[in-house]
Structures are given as structure tokens and as C-alpha cells.
Design an enzyme around this catalytic site. Structure first.
Site, PDB file in Angstrom:
ATOM      1  N   ASP A  48       2.949 -97.172  49.464  1.00 45.44           N
ATOM      2  CA  ASP A  48       4.158 -97.595  48.747  1.00 45.44           C
ATOM      3  C   ASP A  48       5.385 -96.905  49.354  1.00 45.44           C
ATOM      4  OD1 ASP A  48       5.140 -98.779  45.899  1.00 45.44           O
ATOM      5  OD2 ASP A  48       6.215 -96.930  46.365  1.00 45.44           O
ATOM      6  N   TYR A  53      13.968 -94.898  50.320  1.00 52.23           N
ATOM      7  CA  TYR A  53      13.314 -93.643  50.718  1.00 52.23           C
ATOM      8  C   TYR A  53      13.670 -93.274  52.168  1.00 52.23           C
ATOM      9  CZ  TYR A  53      10.069 -94.715  46.791  1.00 52.23           C
ATOM     10  OH  TYR A  53       9.508 -95.037  45.577  1.00 52.23           O
ATOM     11  N   LYS A  78      10.715-101.796  48.664  1.00 50.66           N
ATOM     12  CA  LYS A  78      11.609-102.144  47.543  1.00 50.66           C
ATOM     13  C   LYS A  78      13.027-102.337  48.054  1.00 50.66           C
ATOM     14  CE  LYS A  78       8.779 -98.893  44.986  1.00 50.66           C
ATOM     15  NZ  LYS A  78       8.542 -97.829  45.968  1.00 50.66           N
ATOM     16  N   HIS A 111      14.263-102.566  43.284  1.00 48.26           N
ATOM     17  CA  HIS A 111      13.969-101.149  43.013  1.00 48.26           C
ATOM     18  C   HIS A 111      14.408-100.703  41.616  1.00 48.26           C
ATOM     19  CE1 HIS A 111      13.198 -97.159  45.288  1.00 48.26           C
ATOM     20  NE2 HIS A 111      12.829 -97.053  44.039  1.00 48.26           N
TER      21      HIS A 111
END
Ligand code: A2P
Length: 276
Positions: A48, A53, A78, A111
Site C-alpha cells: 500500500d 507518501y 492514492k 486519499h
């Protein structure tokens, strides 16, 4: 069957491995690359990540270098939380696919219902636009499943009302102590799978006395109780670690918490991130 080989089935029939490696706050570069590589080497088949990120490139590289056939690994990313238009969603998706160096993504999520910098803002229209763009990519076969993250029942109702696909997944913070009964019931009714991020409450749950006592009973760690708890609540936990021994430990959860002990864990109340 080993937990890492077990799957759940999304409402569209796509199978998703029951545990995934979370990569939030894992830096692009060696940290993300090594964590993903170690996880894959030890049997994980579900990773994931997220645009936010900043580690999609290293995640993609580690997947490639594992030499495991691409279709055997379930990969989620996301959409950045501030992207709320149709065209920007399509563009951002192409960037993700470039970063990961892949042709097809297994799961793409909005997200959050609002930009992180404006939490709580009403972005109903923007969420519909973003989801419609994701539906287009889904219908074209570029994404195998689409969903949302951090969405409340009313945020999801908005999507269902204006789009033609019911989200396949809602990824939310889910751990012992955090009351998610309402969203649990809602997602169950709509056949939306819940993915549990921060199943260890970013580590804070590990010092809770009730959890430690239950863990002793089963001769496992507090982390393993937290992860197993999420599985028995019918979610897909996404524990995050950058340490090999913990990555292995977190998937070693082939045991069953008794109904009685689930009740004890269910009775733990309060956000464990504040216990310390
Ligand atoms: P690290 O990455 O240094 O291993 P969550 O998945 O709830 O967000 O929790 C992640 C946090 O818990 C990270 O700080 C991670 O640290 C730590 N962690 C992950 N697995 C374990 C484990 N099995 N035992 C102790 N700490 C863990």
C-alpha cells in the site's frame, strides 16, 4: 493456508490479500525499497502506497526487482488529497503509473474527502469529479478496483448518489480502542471492504495493558494481537514497519482470538494514540 496467501473478495470479484504492507512515513529511497523487498521476500503480496507518501518510485522499483510476476502482487496507491478535479485526477494517475512503472494498478483511492491542509472542508463536488475520473480508468481496465479513504458514511453517500460505481474499498484508521462501529455497519451494508491503516495505532497500542495481557495468553506479541483483531473484524490490516523481524512478525498471525477475548478487546475505549 498461510495468512499471506489468504484473500478477501471485493464487490466486483477482485481478490485482495488479507494483509498488506503499509508504507506511510517510509521515505523514498533505501527505506521504502528495502521494506518492500523484505516484505515480498517473506511472502507479502500486497503493498500500500500513496502519491502523498512520496515513495511510489522506490515501491515500484522494489516490486520490479523482486522478479515476482506483477499480477501476483496487489498494489494500491492514492490520489493526493488536494486533487479534486476530473482532469487533474487523470493526470495524477498517469504520474503514479510512471512512478511505479506499471501498466495496471490494482486499487486507486481518493486519499481523503478534503485536502489535509483544510480538513473538514466540504469537497462533495470535487470528490464526485475525482471519482468519475477513476471510474473512467476503471472501465478502461487501467485500475482493477477503486475506492476512498478516510471517508464518512455521508461522504460515501455523496459518491454513490452521483457516480455509477459503489466504491469497492474504504481505507480508514482502524485499531483496538478506536470506535468504528458506525462506519463498520455502513460499509458492511454497502458491501465496501474496510482496509485498516495504522492497525497498531502507529505503535501506541503496543503498551496498552489489556492488549499485552491478551497477547500473553496466546503467546504472541501485542502487535500480533492488534493485527489479528483487525482480521477478525473482517478488515484488511496494513501494518507498517521498516524492520525485517517486525515485517515477518506482523504476518505471523495464524491463530484465533476467542470470542470472549474479542469482547475484552472491543471494550477497550479511547484513541490509543493518546494512551501514553
Ligand atoms: P518501525 O517501522 O520502526 O518498525 P502502524 O502500522 O499502526 O502505523 O504502526 C507503525 C509503527 O509501529 C511504526 O512506528 C513501526 O516502527 C512500529 N511497528 C510495526 N510493527 C511492529 C512490531 N511488530 N513491534 C513493534 N513495533 C512495530
Amino acid at each position: 493456508m498461510s495468512i499471506l496467501k489468504q484473500t478477501r473478495t471485493l464487490s466486483n470479484g477482485v481478490k485482495i490479500p488479507i494483509i498488506g504492507l503499509g508504507t506511510w512515513q517510509v521515505d523514498n529511497g533505501d527505506a521504502a525499497y528495502n521494506a518492500v523487498k523484505i516484505a515480498l521476500k517473506n511472502g507479502y503480496r500486497h503493498i500500500d502506497t500513496a502519491q502523498g507518501y512520496g515513495n511510489e518510485k522506490s515501491v515500484g522499483q522494489a516490486i520490479k526487482d523482486s522478479n515476482i510476476p506483477r499480477e501476483e502482487i496487489f498494489v494500491t496507491s492514492k490520489l493526493e488529497s488536494h486533487i479534486k478535479t476530473y482532469d487533474e485526477t487523470l493526470k495524477a494517475f498517469e504520474q503514479t503509473m510512471n512512478n511505479l512503472d506499471m501498466d495496471v494498478l490494482d486499487l486507486f483511492l481518493i486519499h481523503a474527502p478534503w485536502p489535509w491542509s483544510e480538513m473538514g472542508k466540504n469537497c462533495d463536488e470535487g470528490n464526485v469529479e475525482a471519482f468519475k475520473a477513476m471510474e473512467k480508468l476503471y472501465n478502461e481496465g487501467r485500475i482493477r478496483a477503486i475506492g476512498v479513504s478516510n471517508f464518512s458514511p455521508s461522504d460515501i453517500d455523496n459518491i454513490i448518489e452521483h457516480c455509477s460505481t459503489v466504491p469497492h474499498v474504504n481505507q480508514i484508521g482502524y485499531f483496538i480502542g478506536l470506535d468504528q462501529d458506525e462506519i463498520d455497519a455502513y460499509c458492511k451494508e454497502k458491501n465496501i471492504l474496510i482496509e485498516a491503516y495504522s492497525p497498531l495505532a502507529i505503535g501506541f497500542a503496543l503498551s496498552n495493558e489489556t492488549i499485552i495481557n491478551v497477547a500473553k495468553k496466546y503467546d504472541v506479541s501485542a502487535a500480533q494481537i492488534c493485527i489479528r483483531y483487525c482480521i477478525q473484524k473482517n478488515t484488511v490490516p496494513l501494518p507498517k514497519s521498516t524492520h525485517a523481524s517486525r515485517i515477518i512478525e506482523n504476518a505471523n498471525v495464524d491463530f484465533t482470538i476467542s470470542e470472549e477475548d474479542m469482547k475484552i478487546l472491543n471494550a477497550v475505549k479511547g484513541d490509543p494514540r493518546k494512551w501514553e
